[in-house]
Design an enzyme around this catalytic site. Sequence first.
Site, PDB file in Angstrom:
ATOM      1  N   ASP A  47      14.789  -0.380   1.402  1.00  0.00           N
ATOM      2  CA  ASP A  47      15.517  -0.525   2.661  1.00  0.00           C
ATOM      3  C   ASP A  47      16.524  -1.666   2.480  1.00  0.00           C
ATOM      4  O   ASP A  47      17.620  -1.428   1.965  1.00  0.00           O
ATOM      5  CB  ASP A  47      14.488  -0.792   3.770  1.00  0.00           C
ATOM      6  CG  ASP A  47      15.096  -0.896   5.157  1.00  0.00           C
ATOM      7  OD1 ASP A  47      16.255  -0.479   5.326  1.00  0.00           O
ATOM      8  OD2 ASP A  47      14.421  -1.394   6.077  1.00  0.00           O
ATOM      9  N   LYS A  69       0.812  -1.201   0.000  1.00  0.00           N
ATOM     10  CA  LYS A  69       0.000   0.000   0.000  1.00  0.00           C
ATOM     11  C   LYS A  69       0.847   1.253   0.000  1.00  0.00           C
ATOM     12  O   LYS A  69       0.362   2.345  -0.273  1.00  0.00           O
ATOM     13  CB  LYS A  69      -0.894   0.000   1.264  1.00  0.00           C
ATOM     14  CG  LYS A  69      -1.825  -1.187   1.356  1.00  0.00           C
ATOM     15  CD  LYS A  69      -2.467  -1.212   2.771  1.00  0.00           C
ATOM     16  CE  LYS A  69      -3.256  -2.475   2.988  1.00  0.00           C
ATOM     17  NZ  LYS A  69      -3.637  -2.626   4.419  1.00  0.00           N
TER      18      LYS A  69
HETATM   19  P1  IMP Z   1      12.984  -3.814   1.915  1.00  0.00           P
HETATM   20  O1  IMP Z   1      12.372  -5.067   1.337  1.00  0.00           O
HETATM   21  O2  IMP Z   1      13.738  -4.082   3.181  1.00  0.00           O
HETATM   22  O3  IMP Z   1      13.755  -3.000   0.921  1.00  0.00           O
HETATM   23  O4  IMP Z   1      11.806  -2.946   2.447  1.00  0.00           O
HETATM   24  C1  IMP Z   1      10.924  -2.382   1.659  1.00  0.00           C
HETATM   25  C2  IMP Z   1       9.572  -2.377   2.324  1.00  0.00           C
HETATM   26  O5  IMP Z   1       9.634  -2.303   3.755  1.00  0.00           O
HETATM   27  C3  IMP Z   1       8.878  -1.144   1.859  1.00  0.00           C
HETATM   28  O6  IMP Z   1       8.041  -1.478   0.787  1.00  0.00           O
HETATM   29  C4  IMP Z   1       8.124  -0.706   3.077  1.00  0.00           C
HETATM   30  O7  IMP Z   1       6.838  -1.280   3.044  1.00  0.00           O
HETATM   31  C5  IMP Z   1       8.861  -1.253   4.255  1.00  0.00           C
HETATM   32  N1  IMP Z   1       9.746  -0.245   4.892  1.00  0.00           N
HETATM   33  C6  IMP Z   1      11.091  -0.249   4.948  1.00  0.00           C
HETATM   34  N2  IMP Z   1      11.565   0.825   5.607  1.00  0.00           N
HETATM   35  C7  IMP Z   1      10.483   1.540   5.946  1.00  0.00           C
HETATM   36  C8  IMP Z   1      10.315   2.800   6.633  1.00  0.00           C
HETATM   37  O8  IMP Z   1      11.260   3.486   7.058  1.00  0.00           O
HETATM   38  N3  IMP Z   1       9.039   3.214   6.789  1.00  0.00           N
HETATM   39  C9  IMP Z   1       7.965   2.501   6.321  1.00  0.00           C
HETATM   40  N4  IMP Z   1       8.082   1.349   5.680  1.00  0.00           N
HETATM   41  C10 IMP Z   1       9.325   0.859   5.494  1.00  0.00           C
END
Ligand code: IMP
Length: 176
Positions: free
Chosen positions: A104, A41
């Site tokens: 992230d 979302k």
């Molecule tokens: P990754 O898979 O670790 O790159 O994380 C990506 C997903 O984690 C994003 O689509 C977000 O839904 C969530 N996410 C990562 N960091 C944050 C943050 O600082 N705030 C909100 N959602 C986050």
Amino acid sequence: MMAFIPPAYVSQDELADRVGALARALVPRLRCEPIVIGVMKGAFMFTADLVRQFHALGIAPRLDFITVSSYGFGAQRADAVAIVQDHSLEVNQAQVVLVEDIIDSGHTLKTLQSHFINKGVAELLTVVLLDKPSGRATSVLVDSVGFTVPDGFWVGYGLDYAGNYRGLPYIARIQP
Ligand code: IMP
Ligand code: MG
């Protein structure tokens, strides 16, 4: 009711300017009939603003969404990413612009990019609003980044903390 409304780190005006600039930079790369796919979302607001900017520049892409969920809650990071609802437009041979809220660890985008490559897209462009390089656990290539942000937990403009703050019209950092 939310107990606390955090102050802006990226203001509404800064977001609007940056989204406009991202759209202007992307438009020359768009081919005929691109499909914009927002990641639900978190990217709902960014996607909505980006497609309106495309229209202002004379481009009318089709729009779809995909819903992913990482096995985790709140500010917890998780490695396993599940596609809980797939998009519905046919993307085989199409140019797809994937729109995500934040990168992230990189696991979510990496999973999504393979998902679209496996579906035979002609070209995949990846656009993320926020890049948090401090969290990176796997290397992922993206085509455009709105803002690079320091470590922390970011909310607003679609991003949530345990379901809260998505409607905040700006980006803020909170202490989960
Ligand atoms: P990754 O898979 O670790 O790159 O994380 C990506 C997903 O984690 C994003 O689509 C977000 O839904 C969530 N996410 C990562 N960091 C944050 C943050 O600082 N705030 C909100 N959602 C986050
Ligand atoms: Mg997300």
